[in-house]
Design a protein around this motif. Structure first.
Motif, PDB file in Angstrom:
ATOM      1  N   ARG A 266      34.724  43.063  33.290  1.00 28.44           N
ATOM      2  CA  ARG A 266      34.823  44.091  32.258  1.00 28.44           C
ATOM      3  C   ARG A 266      35.951  45.077  32.551  1.00 28.44           C
ATOM      4  O   ARG A 266      36.405  45.195  33.680  1.00 28.44           O
ATOM      5  N   LYS A 267      36.362  45.792  31.526  1.00 28.69           N
ATOM      6  CA  LYS A 267      37.434  46.782  31.638  1.00 28.69           C
ATOM      7  C   LYS A 267      37.156  47.735  32.799  1.00 28.69           C
ATOM      8  O   LYS A 267      36.060  48.241  32.947  1.00 28.69           O
ATOM      9  N   GLY A 268      38.174  47.937  33.630  1.00 27.30           N
ATOM     10  CA  GLY A 268      38.071  48.852  34.759  1.00 27.30           C
ATOM     11  C   GLY A 268      37.477  48.248  36.016  1.00 27.30           C
ATOM     12  O   GLY A 268      37.493  48.865  37.075  1.00 27.30           O
ATOM     13  N   GLU A 269      36.963  47.038  35.903  1.00 28.23           N
ATOM     14  CA  GLU A 269      36.317  46.382  37.037  1.00 28.23           C
ATOM     15  C   GLU A 269      37.364  45.694  37.915  1.00 28.23           C
ATOM     16  O   GLU A 269      38.361  45.173  37.426  1.00 28.23           O
ATOM     17  N   THR A 270      37.102  45.714  39.209  1.00 25.75           N
ATOM     18  CA  THR A 270      37.941  44.993  40.165  1.00 25.75           C
ATOM     19  C   THR A 270      37.114  43.873  40.745  1.00 25.75           C
ATOM     20  O   THR A 270      35.978  44.099  41.179  1.00 25.75           O
ATOM     21  N   LEU A 271      37.663  42.681  40.756  1.00 24.64           N
ATOM     22  CA  LEU A 271      36.930  41.508  41.222  1.00 24.64           C
ATOM     23  C   LEU A 271      37.800  40.730  42.204  1.00 24.64           C
ATOM     24  O   LEU A 271      38.985  40.533  41.964  1.00 24.64           O
ATOM     25  N   ALA A 272      37.202  40.318  43.300  1.00 20.16           N
ATOM     26  CA  ALA A 272      37.889  39.454  44.254  1.00 20.16           C
ATOM     27  C   ALA A 272      37.173  38.115  44.275  1.00 20.16           C
ATOM     28  O   ALA A 272      35.943  38.066  44.306  1.00 20.16           O
ATOM     29  N   ILE A 273      37.940  37.045  44.241  1.00 20.12           N
ATOM     30  CA  ILE A 273      37.392  35.697  44.350  1.00 20.12           C
ATOM     31  C   ILE A 273      37.799  35.164  45.709  1.00 20.12           C
ATOM     32  O   ILE A 273      38.985  35.132  46.039  1.00 20.12           O
ATOM     33  N   VAL A 274      36.809  34.773  46.483  1.00 23.27           N
ATOM     34  CA  VAL A 274      37.046  34.348  47.858  1.00 23.27           C
ATOM     35  C   VAL A 274      36.641  32.890  48.005  1.00 23.27           C
ATOM     36  O   VAL A 274      35.632  32.461  47.451  1.00 23.27           O
TER      37      VAL A 274
END
Length: 186
Positions: free
Chosen positions: A21-29
């Protein structure tokens, strides 16, 4: 939704559901070869999945014509793995490249914006005169980040942004990204 990607008989990933969602930070590991870059390319509209759908910035990509897909891509910034800088262009020219390709801005304004983006990532106008082969690994990453934010994207993808950096440089780069997010996120 239900994203599956195959290259011939090789299954890269299957039935992935992911919402950011807007403003969210996501890391894929994941491990090397696990499909992280492929997934990023699908989400950044650079690679069509075998099946499933990708919805980016309110647009379901399978429903779009090629011209509209390109217009959506203009709102996406990507820092590619290893930077993907053009070796024959100066740092400033690398950062200015998307502005020259996707806008009708004049040369002086393009240079001004490119220098501003370099400053935002901690590089000087003098650094803009250098070529990628004259830069340290950390500086190359910063240049690639400046180019990724050149068009003020609504969505930013970073593909292994700290790979190849020493721990201190990696931490500093992570802090830079978080500082930019805080400063530039509306």
């Amino acid at each position: 939704s239900n994203l599956t990607m195959r290259f011939g008989d090789r299954l890269v990933h299957q039935d992935i559901d992911l919402a950011v969602r807007k403003g969210e930070t996501l890391a894929i590991v994941g491990g090397s070869g696990s499909g992280k870059t492929t997934l990023l390319r699908e989400m950044a509209l650079l690679l069509q999945p075998t099946s499933g759908s990708v919805r980016v910035l309110g647009n379901t990509i399978g429903d779009l014509q090629a011209a509209h897909t390109l217009s959506v891509r203009r709102h996406i910034g990507v820092l590619f793995q290893n930077g993907a800088l053009f070796g024959g262009l100066s740092v400033l020219e690398n950062v200015a490249f998307p502005l020259r390709e996707h806008t009708r801005l004049g040369g002086a304004l393009v240079r001004e914006i490119a220098n501003l983006k370099l400053a935002l990532v901690g590089l000087s106008a003098a650094d803009g005169l250098l070529f990628p082969n004259q830069l340290s690994g950390g500086m190359r990453k910063r240049v690639a980040l400046a180019r990724a934010i050149a068009m003020d994207p609504a969505l930013l993808f970073l593909d292994e942004p700290t790979s190849g950096l020493d721990p201190l440089s990696a931490d500093a780069f992570d802090e830079l990204v978080l500082d930019l997010k805080a400063a530039l996120d509306p």
